[in-house]
Design a protein around this motif. Structure first.
Motif, PDB file in Angstrom:
ATOM      1  N   LEU A  16      31.888  35.908 -18.471  1.00  0.00           N
ATOM      2  CA  LEU A  16      31.608  36.937 -17.672  1.00  0.00           C
ATOM      3  C   LEU A  16      31.866  37.014 -16.274  1.00  0.00           C
ATOM      4  O   LEU A  16      32.142  37.792 -15.588  1.00  0.00           O
ATOM      5  CB  LEU A  16      30.106  36.998 -17.979  1.00  0.00           C
ATOM      6  CG  LEU A  16      29.267  38.187 -17.527  1.00  0.00           C
ATOM      7  CD1 LEU A  16      29.915  39.604 -17.663  1.00  0.00           C
ATOM      8  CD2 LEU A  16      27.852  38.305 -17.651  1.00  0.00           C
ATOM      9  N   GLU A  17      31.639  35.784 -15.831  1.00  0.00           N
ATOM     10  CA  GLU A  17      31.866  35.231 -14.600  1.00  0.00           C
ATOM     11  C   GLU A  17      33.375  35.522 -13.770  1.00  0.00           C
ATOM     12  O   GLU A  17      33.700  36.118 -12.774  1.00  0.00           O
ATOM     13  CB  GLU A  17      31.573  33.914 -14.095  1.00  0.00           C
ATOM     14  CG  GLU A  17      29.941  33.497 -14.036  1.00  0.00           C
ATOM     15  CD  GLU A  17      29.485  33.336 -15.398  1.00  0.00           C
ATOM     16  OE1 GLU A  17      30.187  33.387 -16.453  1.00  0.00           O
ATOM     17  OE2 GLU A  17      28.436  33.489 -15.518  1.00  0.00           O
ATOM     18  N   TRP A  20      33.854  39.450 -13.905  1.00  0.00           N
ATOM     19  CA  TRP A  20      33.629  39.907 -12.851  1.00  0.00           C
ATOM     20  C   TRP A  20      34.105  39.543 -11.408  1.00  0.00           C
ATOM     21  O   TRP A  20      34.161  40.592 -10.785  1.00  0.00           O
ATOM     22  CB  TRP A  20      31.728  39.474 -12.621  1.00  0.00           C
ATOM     23  CG  TRP A  20      31.042  40.263 -11.542  1.00  0.00           C
ATOM     24  CD1 TRP A  20      30.711  39.854 -10.295  1.00  0.00           C
ATOM     25  CD2 TRP A  20      30.524  41.582 -11.679  1.00  0.00           C
ATOM     26  NE1 TRP A  20      30.175  40.662  -9.475  1.00  0.00           N
ATOM     27  CE2 TRP A  20      30.095  42.017 -10.590  1.00  0.00           C
ATOM     28  CE3 TRP A  20      30.488  42.612 -12.579  1.00  0.00           C
ATOM     29  CZ2 TRP A  20      29.429  43.132 -10.065  1.00  0.00           C
ATOM     30  CZ3 TRP A  20      29.891  43.868 -12.224  1.00  0.00           C
ATOM     31  CH2 TRP A  20      29.579  44.102 -11.097  1.00  0.00           C
ATOM     32  N   ASP A  21      34.424  38.640 -11.467  1.00  0.00           N
ATOM     33  CA  ASP A  21      35.227  38.011 -10.124  1.00  0.00           C
ATOM     34  C   ASP A  21      36.529  38.921 -10.101  1.00  0.00           C
ATOM     35  O   ASP A  21      36.692  39.348  -8.781  1.00  0.00           O
ATOM     36  CB  ASP A  21      35.492  36.422 -10.233  1.00  0.00           C
ATOM     37  CG  ASP A  21      34.490  35.446 -10.023  1.00  0.00           C
ATOM     38  OD1 ASP A  21      33.589  36.074  -9.400  1.00  0.00           O
ATOM     39  OD2 ASP A  21      34.464  34.321 -10.128  1.00  0.00           O
ATOM     40  N   SER A  24      35.279  42.778  -9.725  1.00  0.00           N
ATOM     41  CA  SER A  24      34.821  43.178  -8.591  1.00  0.00           C
ATOM     42  C   SER A  24      35.508  43.087  -6.975  1.00  0.00           C
ATOM     43  O   SER A  24      35.194  43.145  -5.984  1.00  0.00           O
ATOM     44  CB  SER A  24      33.362  42.236  -8.465  1.00  0.00           C
ATOM     45  OG  SER A  24      33.733  40.863  -8.155  1.00  0.00           O
ATOM     46  N   ASP A  78      25.098  42.805 -10.152  1.00  0.00           N
ATOM     47  CA  ASP A  78      25.948  41.947 -10.335  1.00  0.00           C
ATOM     48  C   ASP A  78      26.149  41.361 -11.792  1.00  0.00           C
ATOM     49  O   ASP A  78      25.192  41.015 -12.562  1.00  0.00           O
ATOM     50  CB  ASP A  78      25.370  40.491  -9.458  1.00  0.00           C
ATOM     51  CG  ASP A  78      26.458  39.151  -9.610  1.00  0.00           C
ATOM     52  OD1 ASP A  78      27.563  39.575  -9.022  1.00  0.00           O
ATOM     53  OD2 ASP A  78      25.911  38.199  -9.784  1.00  0.00           O
ATOM     54  N   LYS A  79      27.306  41.076 -12.279  1.00  0.00           N
ATOM     55  CA  LYS A  79      27.763  40.765 -13.455  1.00  0.00           C
ATOM     56  C   LYS A  79      27.215  41.757 -14.764  1.00  0.00           C
ATOM     57  O   LYS A  79      27.368  41.218 -15.758  1.00  0.00           O
ATOM     58  CB  LYS A  79      27.247  39.423 -13.761  1.00  0.00           C
ATOM     59  CG  LYS A  79      28.160  38.286 -13.048  1.00  0.00           C
ATOM     60  CD  LYS A  79      27.659  36.763 -13.192  1.00  0.00           C
ATOM     61  CE  LYS A  79      28.072  35.689 -12.198  1.00  0.00           C
ATOM     62  NZ  LYS A  79      27.464  36.029 -10.668  1.00  0.00           N
ATOM     63  N   GLU A  80      26.986  42.817 -14.125  1.00  0.00           N
ATOM     64  CA  GLU A  80      26.368  43.708 -15.297  1.00  0.00           C
ATOM     65  C   GLU A  80      27.161  44.863 -15.363  1.00  0.00           C
ATOM     66  O   GLU A  80      27.736  45.753 -16.272  1.00  0.00           O
ATOM     67  CB  GLU A  80      24.935  44.141 -14.931  1.00  0.00           C
ATOM     68  CG  GLU A  80      24.148  43.872 -16.403  1.00  0.00           C
ATOM     69  CD  GLU A  80      22.788  44.239 -15.956  1.00  0.00           C
ATOM     70  OE1 GLU A  80      22.054  45.296 -16.323  1.00  0.00           O
ATOM     71  OE2 GLU A  80      22.008  43.362 -15.466  1.00  0.00           O
ATOM     72  N   GLU A 102      28.646  39.760 -22.317  1.00  0.00           N
ATOM     73  CA  GLU A 102      29.017  38.402 -22.559  1.00  0.00           C
ATOM     74  C   GLU A 102      28.940  38.795 -24.120  1.00  0.00           C
ATOM     75  O   GLU A 102      27.860  39.271 -24.786  1.00  0.00           O
ATOM     76  CB  GLU A 102      27.885  37.288 -22.068  1.00  0.00           C
ATOM     77  CG  GLU A 102      28.619  36.089 -22.246  1.00  0.00           C
ATOM     78  CD  GLU A 102      27.912  35.221 -21.623  1.00  0.00           C
ATOM     79  OE1 GLU A 102      28.464  33.994 -21.143  1.00  0.00           O
ATOM     80  OE2 GLU A 102      26.770  35.142 -21.148  1.00  0.00           O
ATOM     81  N   VAL A 107      34.018  38.406 -23.330  1.00  0.00           N
ATOM     82  CA  VAL A 107      33.371  39.391 -22.646  1.00  0.00           C
ATOM     83  C   VAL A 107      33.881  40.584 -23.232  1.00  0.00           C
ATOM     84  O   VAL A 107      35.098  41.049 -23.386  1.00  0.00           O
ATOM     85  CB  VAL A 107      33.561  39.153 -20.954  1.00  0.00           C
ATOM     86  CG1 VAL A 107      35.094  39.597 -20.455  1.00  0.00           C
ATOM     87  CG2 VAL A 107      32.670  40.228 -20.292  1.00  0.00           C
TER      88      VAL A 107
END
Length: 156
Positions: A16-17, A20-21, A24, A78-80, A102, A107
């Motif tokens: 997930l990180e 998102w990175d 985003s 964040d991360k959603e 996740e 993901v």
């Protein structure tokens, strides 16, 4: 007034990180957009997404005609999820929600785009012939590009 919806889901074998990175960072939109869109970021993409961020692009969505597209990032959890909305550009309405979840081994990303075409009935006539196929092509390209970048998801 006809509002259309396009939905897309994709699973990737990343955290997930990592997802998102990547998503985003507005500059990565260049990477996952087909070359024939003539996509070029003009301003506003110099930092990670935040609510109120305005990003300006040049795009060539149809018929080789370049135009300015201005979007605002209106919501970020964040991360959603995050939401981008067109402020100026080719659509009468563009509201794009990006969700991240996740799942075992990776993901799942889900996109929901609500959009309205300009030019009334003429825009509605163009939708099934030009606009919808083009949007589906853009999302198919993105799906393939993300597999190239991150690998194919295999369920456990």
């Amino acid at each position: 007034m006809k509002i259309y919806t396009l939905k897309s889901k994709q699973k990737l074998p990343i955290t997930l990180e990592q997802a998102w990175d990547f998503f985003s960072d507005p500059m990565n939109l260049n990477t996952i957009t087909p070359d024939d869109m003539g996509f070029k970021t003009l301003s506003g993409a110099d930092r990670k997404m935040y609510p109120g961020q305005v990003i300006q692009y040049i795009v060539t969505p149809l018929l080789g005609i370049p135009m300015k597209w201005v979007t605002e990032i209106t919501h970020v959890i964040d991360k959603e999820y995050f939401v981008d909305e067109q402020r100026f550009g080719p659509y009468a309405l563009w509201h794009h929600k990006h969700f991240f979840k996740e799942i075992p081994g990776g993901v799942e990303m889900e996109d929901i785009v609500d959009y309205k075409l300009p030019m009334g009935v003429l825009g509605q006539l163009m939708h099934p012939v030009l606009v919808r196929p083009r949007l589906e092509q853009i999302f198919a390209y993105r799906t393939q590009k993300l597999v190239e970048l991150f690998g194919e998801y295999k369920s456990e």
